[in-house]
Design an enzyme around this catalytic site. Structure first.
Site, PDB file in Angstrom:
ATOM      1  N   CYS A 196       0.830  -1.203   0.000  1.00 53.54           N
ATOM      2  CA  CYS A 196       0.000   0.000   0.000  1.00 53.54           C
ATOM      3  C   CYS A 196       0.867   1.257   0.000  1.00 53.54           C
ATOM      4  CB  CYS A 196      -0.934  -0.004   1.209  1.00 53.54           C
ATOM      5  SG  CYS A 196      -1.971   1.458   1.297  1.00 53.54           S
ATOM      6  N   CYS A 229      -0.555   4.162   1.990  1.00 55.82           N
ATOM      7  CA  CYS A 229      -0.366   4.071   3.447  1.00 55.82           C
ATOM      8  C   CYS A 229       1.090   4.348   3.841  1.00 55.82           C
ATOM      9  CB  CYS A 229      -0.714   2.681   3.974  1.00 55.82           C
ATOM     10  SG  CYS A 229      -2.148   1.923   3.232  1.00 55.82           S
ATOM     11  N   ASP A 230       2.028   3.812   3.075  1.00 49.63           N
ATOM     12  CA  ASP A 230       3.427   3.800   3.531  1.00 49.63           C
ATOM     13  C   ASP A 230       4.370   4.713   2.750  1.00 49.63           C
ATOM     14  OD1 ASP A 230       2.617   1.830   5.303  1.00 49.63           O
ATOM     15  OD2 ASP A 230       3.112   0.197   3.933  1.00 49.63           O
TER      16      ASP A 230
END
Ligand code: NAP
Length: 324
Positions: free
Chosen positions: A150, A153-154
């Site tokens: 992701c 997200c990261d």
């Protein structure tokens, strides 16, 4: 009737202890939430089961540019919040938990969510997919320490770092473009010489000065000490391997269906995706499927919501005895 009363539909949510429903929807992504929207509005007594967060995988998409009505795009999180808001206003009943078993009984479906039993006349399976894994040494070991599925997200952890993105589909290329906000160099590793992604984003990626491509290449190994430091690639033409330094590796090589619950009940294709007809009917009466979990050619938010609406309508007819 005033506008105020019109915007407050008189639907009584089922009581918390209710265990018997007309319809149970499993999965709270775009398909499940849209099915719920249509079912609640049709006064069907419906329960939605979700194990983690409403919104599904779309919540982790940075920007969705092809959902009609949003000319500048909309973040996946914002879109899924809007989907949720719409059903919550209507008093949708939601149970949080892991659906672990379905029993297809003669006149009803029994579903076990953790340690609770629920009964429904019809079911909609909208459990979506999860990221496919590379299956190479180091992938599991460094998950969360450089291996990610992701970028939204990261990605921010990789400011001025060198990262890799594996895959050549829409997800890989969109997320590679997203990573240009943070990383100084993004190498896309693709097993063929041609991208699968839509031309419009493929062209954007090829022109981006931060994005590089390793064509006809596969990942052999991910290594490092505490976190990812190096990725071993193989050139599939020459069979030569190459060790490339990298701080992170984002894997986008497609998805596999979350079909554990139903794979032995309804017909699936050889990859495990549920086979339905155009009314979202599966091989079992009273069980419908919607969204990415089913066999279809275009997996998009726009097709997931369409599936959800159709599945809810088919289920309603079935519950009313008009669709055997
Ligand atoms: P995808 O379209 O199936 O692409 C997967 C990519 O990974 C392909 O390029 C494939 O290579 C490669 N691949 C598969 N297995 C591999 C392996 N074992 N090792 C190395 N590479 C491998 O998957 P996706 O990109 O996740 O997209 C899934 C669906 O969602 C698609 O229908 C896509 O169009 C849709 N989607 C749409 C949008 C959008 O329109 N905004 C955004 C994201 C996703 P090959 O090309 O050689 O098969």
């Amino acid at each position: 009737m005033t506008l105020k009363t019109q915007t407050k539909p008189k639907i009584k949510p089922a009581k918390k202890k209710d265990t018997s429903f007309d319809l149970i929807i499993i999965g709270g992504g775009p398909a499940g939430l849209t099915a719920a929207l249509y079912a609640v509005r049709a006064r069907v007594k419906v329960l939605l089961v979700e194990k983690m967060i409403l919104g599904g995988m779309v919540s982790t998409t940075f920007n969705i540019e092809n959902y009609p009505g949003f000319p500048e795009g909309i973040s996946g999180m914002e879109l899924s919040n809007r989907f949720q808001d719409q059903v919550r206003r209507l008093g949708l009943d939601i149970v949080w938990g892991n659906a672990i078993e379905i029993k297809n009984k003669k006149s009803e479906k029994e579903i076990i969510v953790d340690d609770k039993k629920f009964i429904a006349k019809a079911l909609i399976i909208a459990t979506g997919t999860e990221a496919a894994k590379l299956g190479v040494p180091g992938e599991d070991e460094f998950r969360g320490r450089g291996v990610s599925y992701c970028a939204t997200c990261d990605g921010a952890f990789y400011k001025d770092k060198k990262v890799m993105v594996v895959g050549g589909g829409n997800s890989a290329i969109e997320e590679a473009l997203f990573l240009t906000r943070y990383a100084k160099k993004i190498s896309v590793i693709h097993r063929r010489d041609e991208l699968r992604a839509d031309k419009i984003i493929a062209e954007r990626a090829i022109q981006d000065p931060k994005i590089y491509f390793f064509w006809h290449s596969t990942v052999e190994k991910i290594s490092g000490k505490q976190k990812v430091e190096e990725v071993t690639l193989k050139d599939t033409h020459s069979n030569k391997t190459l060790k490339v330094p990298a701080d992170g590796i984002f894997v986008y090589i497609g998805s596999k269906p979350n079909n554990e619950l139903v794979k032995d009940i309804v017909k699936t294709d050889s990859h495990g995706f549920i086979i339905t007809d155009e009314n979202m009917k599966t091989s079992v009466n009273g069980i419908y499927a919607a969204g990415d979990i089913r066999v279809k050619s275009l997996k998009q938010v726009v097709t997931a919501v369409a599936d959800g609406a159709i599945a809810a309508e088919s289920a309603r007819k079935y519950i009313e005895g008009n669709d055997k």
